[in-house]
Scaffold this motif. Structure first.
Motif, PDB file in Angstrom:
ATOM      1  N   ARG A  66       5.543   7.599  -3.033  1.00 17.51           N
ATOM      2  CA  ARG A  66       4.655   7.194  -1.939  1.00 17.51           C
ATOM      3  C   ARG A  66       4.792   5.704  -1.643  1.00 17.51           C
ATOM      4  O   ARG A  66       4.149   5.198  -0.732  1.00 17.51           O
ATOM      5  CB  ARG A  66       3.208   7.538  -2.295  1.00 17.51           C
ATOM      6  CG  ARG A  66       2.973   9.043  -2.388  1.00 17.51           C
ATOM      7  CD  ARG A  66       1.561   9.379  -2.824  1.00 17.51           C
ATOM      8  NE  ARG A  66       0.599   8.770  -1.930  1.00 17.51           N
ATOM      9  CZ  ARG A  66      -0.645   8.437  -2.295  1.00 17.51           C
ATOM     10  NH1 ARG A  66      -1.068   8.652  -3.518  1.00 17.51           N
ATOM     11  NH2 ARG A  66      -1.459   7.878  -1.428  1.00 17.51           N
ATOM     12  N   LYS A  72       0.662   7.822 -10.154  1.00  9.94           N
ATOM     13  CA  LYS A  72      -0.057   7.091  -9.106  1.00  9.94           C
ATOM     14  C   LYS A  72       0.863   6.851  -7.908  1.00  9.94           C
ATOM     15  O   LYS A  72       0.401   6.698  -6.788  1.00  9.94           O
ATOM     16  CB  LYS A  72      -0.566   5.750  -9.641  1.00  9.94           C
ATOM     17  CG  LYS A  72      -1.658   5.879 -10.671  1.00  9.94           C
ATOM     18  CD  LYS A  72      -2.125   4.509 -11.123  1.00  9.94           C
ATOM     19  CE  LYS A  72      -3.105   4.645 -12.254  1.00  9.94           C
ATOM     20  NZ  LYS A  72      -2.647   4.001 -13.482  1.00  9.94           N
ATOM     21  N   PRO A 116       0.832  -1.203   0.000  1.00  9.23           N
ATOM     22  CA  PRO A 116       0.000   0.000   0.000  1.00  9.23           C
ATOM     23  C   PRO A 116       0.871   1.261   0.000  1.00  9.23           C
ATOM     24  O   PRO A 116       1.926   1.293   0.630  1.00  9.23           O
ATOM     25  CB  PRO A 116      -0.816  -0.101   1.285  1.00  9.23           C
ATOM     26  CG  PRO A 116      -0.272  -1.245   2.058  1.00  9.23           C
ATOM     27  CD  PRO A 116       0.685  -2.003   1.194  1.00  9.23           C
ATOM     28  N   LEU A 157       1.939   5.135   0.808  1.00  4.62           N
ATOM     29  CA  LEU A 157       1.821   6.043   1.943  1.00  4.62           C
ATOM     30  C   LEU A 157       0.704   7.041   1.670  1.00  4.62           C
ATOM     31  O   LEU A 157       0.470   7.425   0.522  1.00  4.62           O
ATOM     32  CB  LEU A 157       3.132   6.801   2.154  1.00  4.62           C
ATOM     33  CG  LEU A 157       4.362   5.962   2.501  1.00  4.62           C
ATOM     34  CD1 LEU A 157       5.612   6.835   2.478  1.00  4.62           C
ATOM     35  CD2 LEU A 157       4.193   5.304   3.850  1.00  4.62           C
ATOM     36  N   SER A 158       0.044   7.467   2.714  1.00  2.86           N
ATOM     37  CA  SER A 158      -0.986   8.499   2.552  1.00  2.86           C
ATOM     38  C   SER A 158      -0.313   9.825   2.190  1.00  2.86           C
ATOM     39  O   SER A 158       0.902   9.996   2.366  1.00  2.86           O
ATOM     40  CB  SER A 158      -1.784   8.658   3.851  1.00  2.86           C
ATOM     41  OG  SER A 158      -0.966   9.281   4.840  1.00  2.86           O
ATOM     42  N   ILE A 159      -1.108  10.763   1.729  1.00  2.00           N
ATOM     43  CA  ILE A 159      -0.573  12.095   1.421  1.00  2.00           C
ATOM     44  C   ILE A 159      -0.018  12.731   2.702  1.00  2.00           C
ATOM     45  O   ILE A 159       1.050  13.343   2.679  1.00  2.00           O
ATOM     46  CB  ILE A 159      -1.650  12.995   0.766  1.00  2.00           C
ATOM     47  CG1 ILE A 159      -2.044  12.432  -0.612  1.00  2.00           C
ATOM     48  CG2 ILE A 159      -1.164  14.435   0.664  1.00  2.00           C
ATOM     49  CD1 ILE A 159      -0.916  12.393  -1.638  1.00  2.00           C
ATOM     50  N   ASP A 160      -0.702  12.573   3.827  1.00  2.00           N
ATOM     51  CA  ASP A 160      -0.207  13.145   5.091  1.00  2.00           C
ATOM     52  C   ASP A 160       1.137  12.535   5.490  1.00  2.00           C
ATOM     53  O   ASP A 160       2.049  13.250   5.924  1.00  2.00           O
ATOM     54  CB  ASP A 160      -1.219  12.951   6.221  1.00  2.00           C
ATOM     55  CG  ASP A 160      -2.400  13.902   6.118  1.00  2.00           C
ATOM     56  OD1 ASP A 160      -2.306  14.916   5.385  1.00  2.00           O
ATOM     57  OD2 ASP A 160      -3.439  13.626   6.766  1.00  2.00           O
ATOM     58  N   GLU A 161       1.275  11.214   5.348  1.00  2.00           N
ATOM     59  CA  GLU A 161       2.553  10.559   5.660  1.00  2.00           C
ATOM     60  C   GLU A 161       3.649  11.052   4.720  1.00  2.00           C
ATOM     61  O   GLU A 161       4.788  11.280   5.136  1.00  2.00           O
ATOM     62  CB  GLU A 161       2.422   9.039   5.537  1.00  2.00           C
ATOM     63  CG  GLU A 161       1.563   8.405   6.608  1.00  2.00           C
ATOM     64  CD  GLU A 161       1.231   6.957   6.318  1.00  2.00           C
ATOM     65  OE1 GLU A 161       1.251   6.167   7.289  1.00  2.00           O
ATOM     66  OE2 GLU A 161       0.959   6.593   5.148  1.00  2.00           O
ATOM     67  N   THR A 162       3.297  11.235   3.450  1.00  2.00           N
ATOM     68  CA  THR A 162       4.266  11.714   2.463  1.00  2.00           C
ATOM     69  C   THR A 162       4.677  13.150   2.772  1.00  2.00           C
ATOM     70  O   THR A 162       5.855  13.494   2.668  1.00  2.00           O
ATOM     71  CB  THR A 162       3.680  11.592   1.040  1.00  2.00           C
ATOM     72  OG1 THR A 162       3.254  10.235   0.835  1.00  2.00           O
ATOM     73  CG2 THR A 162       4.705  11.960  -0.008  1.00  2.00           C
TER      74      THR A 162
END
Length: 107
Positions: free
Chosen positions: A91, A65, A4, A6-11
């Motif tokens: 990501r 993506k 999976p 990484l989320s945008i926040d994690e990135t």
């Protein structure tokens, strides 16, 4: 099975960590000082779809993506007025990659 992303926040969190580690060596003194003085009120980072110029900078086809462009700088309201760095970042936690384009003083 695909890993999976990484989320945008994690990135964004990762991007800020990299930014803080490298900013002093890559920004002009005045830009660094302005960022440090104004960060609490105006510092911002945004994630956007990677611009089309990235392929020329990294010499591979950017999978939008997996890769996102992070811009870090100073904002007024909802607008990032002074972009200090544009960062192409993966990501995919197993394929770590980051390429940065720093703001430079007018020559």
């Amino acid at each position: 099975m695909e890993t999976p992303l990484l989320s945008i926040d994690e990135t964004l969190d990762t991007a800020f960590e990299i930014f803080y580690e490298m900013a002093e060596d890559n920004l002009e003194y005045d830009d660094m000082l302005a960022y440090q003085e104004r960060f609490d009120e105006e510092g911002a980072g945004v994630a956007v779809e990677a611009e089309s110029d990235w392929e020329g900078h990294v010499a591979f086809e950017v999978d939008r993506k997996v890769f996102v462009e992070i811009r870090i700088g100073l904002a007024s309201g909802d607008t990032l007025d002074d972009v200090l760095v544009r960062m192409l970042i993966s990501r995919d936690p197993e394929q770590k990659f980051c390429h940065m384009l720093w703001k430079r003083a007018a020559e």
